[in-house]
Design an enzyme around this catalytic site. Structure first.
Site, PDB file in Angstrom:
ATOM      1  CG  ASN A   9     -12.349   2.131   0.677  1.00 42.10           C
ATOM      2  OD1 ASN A   9     -11.918   1.850  -0.418  1.00 42.10           O
ATOM      3  ND2 ASN A   9     -12.078   2.434   2.038  1.00 42.10           N
ATOM      4  CE  LYS A  11      -9.623  -0.138   3.694  1.00 41.46           C
ATOM      5  NZ  LYS A  11      -8.911   0.023   5.347  1.00 41.46           N
ATOM      6  CG  HIS A  95     -10.322   6.032   2.995  1.00 35.85           C
ATOM      7  ND1 HIS A  95      -8.790   5.394   3.437  1.00 35.85           N
ATOM      8  CD2 HIS A  95     -11.130   5.521   3.049  1.00 35.85           C
ATOM      9  CE1 HIS A  95      -9.450   4.339   4.352  1.00 35.85           C
ATOM     10  NE2 HIS A  95     -10.702   4.403   4.841  1.00 35.85           N
ATOM     11  CD  GLU A  97      -6.394   2.581   4.077  1.00 38.34           C
ATOM     12  OE1 GLU A  97      -7.451   1.881   3.554  1.00 38.34           O
ATOM     13  OE2 GLU A  97      -7.610   1.757   5.623  1.00 38.34           O
ATOM     14  CD  GLU A 167     -13.347   5.220   7.091  1.00 34.89           C
ATOM     15  OE1 GLU A 167     -14.010   4.668   6.847  1.00 34.89           O
ATOM     16  OE2 GLU A 167     -12.663   5.713   6.330  1.00 34.89           O
ATOM     17  N   GLY A 173      -9.565  -1.671   9.924  1.00 31.53           N
ATOM     18  CA  GLY A 173      -9.446  -2.187   9.775  1.00 31.53           C
ATOM     19  C   GLY A 173      -8.078  -3.328  10.982  1.00 31.53           C
ATOM     20  CB  SER A 213     -13.474  -2.330  13.202  1.00 37.90           C
ATOM     21  OG  SER A 213     -12.361  -2.299  13.032  1.00 37.90           O
TER      22      SER A 213
HETATM   23  C1  PEP Z   1     -12.368   1.773   5.661  1.00 33.63           C
HETATM   24  O1  PEP Z   1     -11.072   1.554   5.395  1.00 33.63           O
HETATM   25  O2  PEP Z   1     -13.103   2.706   5.561  1.00 33.63           O
HETATM   26  C2  PEP Z   1     -12.790   1.495   7.304  1.00 33.63           C
HETATM   27  C3  PEP Z   1     -14.346   1.984   7.691  1.00 33.63           C
HETATM   28  O3  PEP Z   1     -12.175  -0.246   6.478  1.00 33.63           O
HETATM   29  P1  PEP Z   1     -12.591  -1.143   7.953  1.00 33.63           P
HETATM   30  O4  PEP Z   1     -14.238  -1.410   7.611  1.00 33.63           O
HETATM   31  O5  PEP Z   1     -12.278  -2.509   7.516  1.00 33.63           O
HETATM   32  O6  PEP Z   1     -12.335  -1.011   9.025  1.00 33.63           O
END
Ligand code: PEP
Length: 248
Positions: A9, A11, A95, A97, A167, A173, A213
Site C-alpha cells: 500500500n 498510500k 483502510h 486511514e 491491521e 506506521g 509495520s
Molecule cells: C498499511 O497502511 O496498510 C500499513 C500496514 O502500513 P505500515 O506497514 O507502514 O504499518
C-alpha cells in the site's frame, strides 16, 4: 491450499515518474514470484504508469480506494469501471486511514465491497482495532463486526475472491508490530467468523493478511502463522526491501 498474497500500500507517495522508477527496482526482485501473489497499490494517478511498467511480470496492480456508485456527480471520486479499465485487479477498501480521516463506516465499506465484486475487482478489506479498543478487550468483537458487515450480502462465490487484511491501527506506521501470537489470534477469530457465515470450505479458501509495520525482519515469522496468508505492507513497500518481505 491458499496462495499467499503480499500487497504494497503505497498510500499518498510517489509521482508517476517515481512510481515507474520504484517498479523498475522491484520488478527484477519480485516480478516472477509464483508462490506468492504480489500486488502493488499505488495512488490513482500512478495506476496507468504502474500497469504499463509491470507488463510481462506476475505483479498485479490494485487501487487504494473506490467509490460505490457507477458514475455521475461525485466530484473527486473514482468509479469501479475506471479502475477495471485502467488495469486494476485489486482494490483496498476500508483502510483505517479511510475510516479515520474520511469517515468511512462499515456500511460504506460494505457498499464498496459489493460494487467492486460486481465489477470483477477483488477487494482487500481492512479491519482492525485502536490501542484503546485493544486495551478495553473488545478487539475480537470489533473485528468480527467489521468483517461481518463488510461481507453482508456477499455470496460465497464472491467471498472467496476477497482478502481480509487484519491491521491493528496501533501498529500501522508506528514501528510497533503485533506479536505473532496477537496477530494469529485475531486472524483465527476472523477465520472463525468466516466459517460461521460461509461454512468451513469457503472460509478455508479466503485469504487473511496481517498488516502493521511488517518489515523484512518480522515477515517470515508472521507469515508462518496458520491463519496468516501474507501481508499488507505500507512503509516497507516503498523500498527494495519489499522483496525480502515477499520472499519471506
Ligand atoms: C498499511 O497502511 O496498510 C500499513 C500496514 O502500513 P505500515 O506497514 O507502514 O504499518
Amino acid at each position: 491450499m491458499r496462495k499467499r498474497i503480499v500487497a504494497g500500500n503505497w498510500k499518498m507517495n510517489k509521482t508517476p515518474a517515481e512510481a515507474k522508477a520504484l517498479i523498475e527496482v522491484l520488478k527484477p526482485l519480485v516480478g516472477s514470484s509464483e508462490e506468492t501473489e504480489v500486488v502493488f497499490c499505488p495512488p490513482f494517478l500512478d495506476i496507468a504508469v504502474a500497469v504499463e511498467a509491470v507488463k510481462g511480470t506476475n505483479i498485479k496492480i490494485g487501487a487504494q480506494n473506490m467509490y460505490y456508485e457507477e458514475k455521475g456527480a461525485y466530484t473527486g471520486e473514482v468509479a469501479p469501471d475506471m479502475l477495471v479499465g485502467a488495469g486494476c485487479e485489486y482494490v483496498i477498501l476500508g483502510h483505517s486511514e479511510r475510516r479515520g480521516y474520511f469517515g468511512e463506516t462499515n456500511e460504506i465499506v460494505n457498499k464498496k465491497v459489493l460494487k467492486a465484486l460486481e465489477h470483477g475487482l477483488k477487494p482487500i478489506i481492512c479491519v482492525g482495532e485502536t490501542l484503546e479498543q485493544r486495551e478495553q478487550g473488545i478487539t475480537e468483537d470489533l473485528v468480527r463486526l467489521q468483517t461481518k458487515i463488510a461481507l453482508k450480502d456477499v455470496s460465497p462465490e464472491d467471498a472467496v475472491k476477497t482478502v481480509i487484511a487484519y491491521e491493528p491501527i496501533w501498529a500501522i506506521g508506528t514501528g510497533k508490530t503485533a506479536t505473532n501470537e496477537q496477530a494469529e489470534e485475531v486472524c483465527a477469530a476472523i477465520r472463525k467468523v468466516l466459517t460461521e457465515v460461509y461454512g468451513k470450505e469457503v472460509a478455508e479458501e479466503i485469504r487473511i493478511q496481517y498488516g502493521g509495520s511488517v518489515n523484512a525482519g518480522n515477515a517470515k515469522e508472521l507469515f508462518a502463522m496458520p491463519n496468516i496468508d501474507g501481508g499488507l505492507v505500507g512503509g516497507a513497500s516503498l523500498k527494495a526491501d519489499f522483496s525480502d518481505i515477499v520472499n519471506a
